[in-house]
Motif scaffolding. Sequence first.
Motif, PDB file in Angstrom:
ATOM      1  N   ILE A 209      -2.977   4.540  -5.003  1.00  0.00           N
ATOM      2  CA  ILE A 209      -1.813   3.664  -4.905  1.00  0.00           C
ATOM      3  C   ILE A 209      -2.315   2.280  -4.534  1.00  0.00           C
ATOM      4  O   ILE A 209      -3.109   2.127  -3.604  1.00  0.00           O
ATOM      5  CB  ILE A 209      -0.827   4.187  -3.842  1.00  0.00           C
ATOM      6  N   PHE A 210      -1.824   1.273  -5.252  1.00  0.00           N
ATOM      7  CA  PHE A 210      -2.209  -0.106  -4.945  1.00  0.00           C
ATOM      8  C   PHE A 210      -1.065  -1.046  -5.293  1.00  0.00           C
ATOM      9  O   PHE A 210      -0.105  -0.664  -5.950  1.00  0.00           O
ATOM     10  CB  PHE A 210      -3.495  -0.490  -5.694  1.00  0.00           C
ATOM     11  N   GLY A 211      -1.181  -2.278  -4.857  1.00  0.00           N
ATOM     12  CA  GLY A 211      -0.162  -3.288  -5.127  1.00  0.00           C
ATOM     13  C   GLY A 211      -0.805  -4.561  -5.631  1.00  0.00           C
ATOM     14  O   GLY A 211      -1.591  -4.547  -6.553  1.00  0.00           O
ATOM     15  N   HIS A 212      -0.486  -5.667  -4.987  1.00  0.00           N
ATOM     16  CA  HIS A 212      -1.038  -6.997  -5.186  1.00  0.00           C
ATOM     17  C   HIS A 212      -0.554  -7.709  -6.445  1.00  0.00           C
ATOM     18  O   HIS A 212      -0.119  -8.850  -6.373  1.00  0.00           O
ATOM     19  CB  HIS A 212      -2.569  -6.990  -5.135  1.00  0.00           C
TER      20      HIS A 212
ATOM     21  N   GLY B 240      -5.368   7.897  -2.165  1.00  0.00           N
ATOM     22  CA  GLY B 240      -6.014   6.683  -1.696  1.00  0.00           C
ATOM     23  C   GLY B 240      -5.033   5.528  -1.773  1.00  0.00           C
ATOM     24  O   GLY B 240      -4.321   5.376  -2.769  1.00  0.00           O
ATOM     25  N   VAL B 241      -4.995   4.719  -0.714  1.00  0.00           N
ATOM     26  CA  VAL B 241      -4.078   3.581  -0.672  1.00  0.00           C
ATOM     27  C   VAL B 241      -4.881   2.322  -0.363  1.00  0.00           C
ATOM     28  O   VAL B 241      -5.666   2.290   0.586  1.00  0.00           O
ATOM     29  CB  VAL B 241      -2.969   3.770   0.398  1.00  0.00           C
ATOM     30  N   ILE B 242      -4.663   1.286  -1.159  1.00  0.00           N
ATOM     31  CA  ILE B 242      -5.346  -0.008  -1.001  1.00  0.00           C
ATOM     32  C   ILE B 242      -4.389  -1.077  -1.529  1.00  0.00           C
ATOM     33  O   ILE B 242      -3.557  -0.791  -2.398  1.00  0.00           O
ATOM     34  CB  ILE B 242      -6.692  -0.020  -1.777  1.00  0.00           C
ATOM     35  N   HIS B 243      -4.517  -2.304  -1.022  1.00  0.00           N
ATOM     36  CA  HIS B 243      -3.663  -3.359  -1.572  1.00  0.00           C
ATOM     37  C   HIS B 243      -4.181  -3.803  -2.939  1.00  0.00           C
ATOM     38  O   HIS B 243      -3.420  -3.920  -3.886  1.00  0.00           O
ATOM     39  CB  HIS B 243      -3.556  -4.545  -0.617  1.00  0.00           C
TER      40      HIS B 243
ATOM     41  N   ILE C   9       7.055   7.368   3.479  1.00  0.00           N
ATOM     42  CA  ILE C   9       7.048   6.061   2.826  1.00  0.00           C
ATOM     43  C   ILE C   9       5.615   5.551   2.863  1.00  0.00           C
ATOM     44  O   ILE C   9       4.975   5.562   3.917  1.00  0.00           O
ATOM     45  CB  ILE C   9       7.979   5.068   3.547  1.00  0.00           C
ATOM     46  N   ILE C  10       5.128   5.093   1.708  1.00  0.00           N
ATOM     47  CA  ILE C  10       3.808   4.484   1.648  1.00  0.00           C
ATOM     48  C   ILE C  10       3.979   3.045   1.192  1.00  0.00           C
ATOM     49  O   ILE C  10       4.582   2.777   0.145  1.00  0.00           O
ATOM     50  CB  ILE C  10       2.869   5.236   0.676  1.00  0.00           C
ATOM     51  N   HIS C  11       3.444   2.121   1.990  1.00  0.00           N
ATOM     52  CA  HIS C  11       3.502   0.695   1.672  1.00  0.00           C
ATOM     53  C   HIS C  11       2.085   0.216   1.369  1.00  0.00           C
ATOM     54  O   HIS C  11       1.194   0.332   2.207  1.00  0.00           O
ATOM     55  CB  HIS C  11       4.092  -0.087   2.848  1.00  0.00           C
ATOM     56  N   ALA C  12       1.889  -0.352   0.175  1.00  0.00           N
ATOM     57  CA  ALA C  12       0.551  -0.760  -0.262  1.00  0.00           C
ATOM     58  C   ALA C  12       0.254  -2.241   0.012  1.00  0.00           C
ATOM     59  O   ALA C  12      -0.445  -2.888  -0.748  1.00  0.00           O
ATOM     60  CB  ALA C  12       0.361  -0.440  -1.739  1.00  0.00           C
TER      61      ALA C  12
END
Length: 165
Positions: free
Chosen positions: A111-114, A83-86, A32-35
């Motif tokens: 992978i990113f979110g925000h 690469g994972v960043i918010h 599981i990856i959470h951004a």
Amino acid sequence: MKIVIIADTHMPDKGKQLPSRLKKELETTNLIIHAGDWNSMEVHHMLRTYAEVKGVYGNVDSKDIKEHFPAQEILEVHGHKIGVIHGHGDKKTTEKRALEVFEGEEVDIIIFGHSHIPLLRYFKKKLLVNPGSPTDKRKLPYYSFAILTVGEEIRAEHVFFRDKS
């Protein structure tokens, strides 16, 4: 390898539990990856009952989350660098900020979110994935998360659903 990607859970503010549609996929995931924008460590505790959890902190995360997770991370999965960043910050779009963070890095996937806006596209040979949010769809018609299948091939898809219970 199956990876469930989520971001912007904002729990418990936007939900007291993980949505059942998300839990269904978590039952068969390897990672599981959470951004970012967990909002509480309780989200991490819930997720780790399903599989190993990797992630980063976001702009609304508390001190305890920031002590447990980095601002950005590069993971290697089956020879692919992720690469994972918010993605929060000033000026530019969330997507451009995420790309800028990993500029010069040899990552295959970012992978990113925000923004809470689901995105799946390539930019200069890098697969960009924003899973959206499984608990806070804002003005969008659906809640969402993403599934990344990594092996010799890479397959990415969003899962969209209406009911977050």
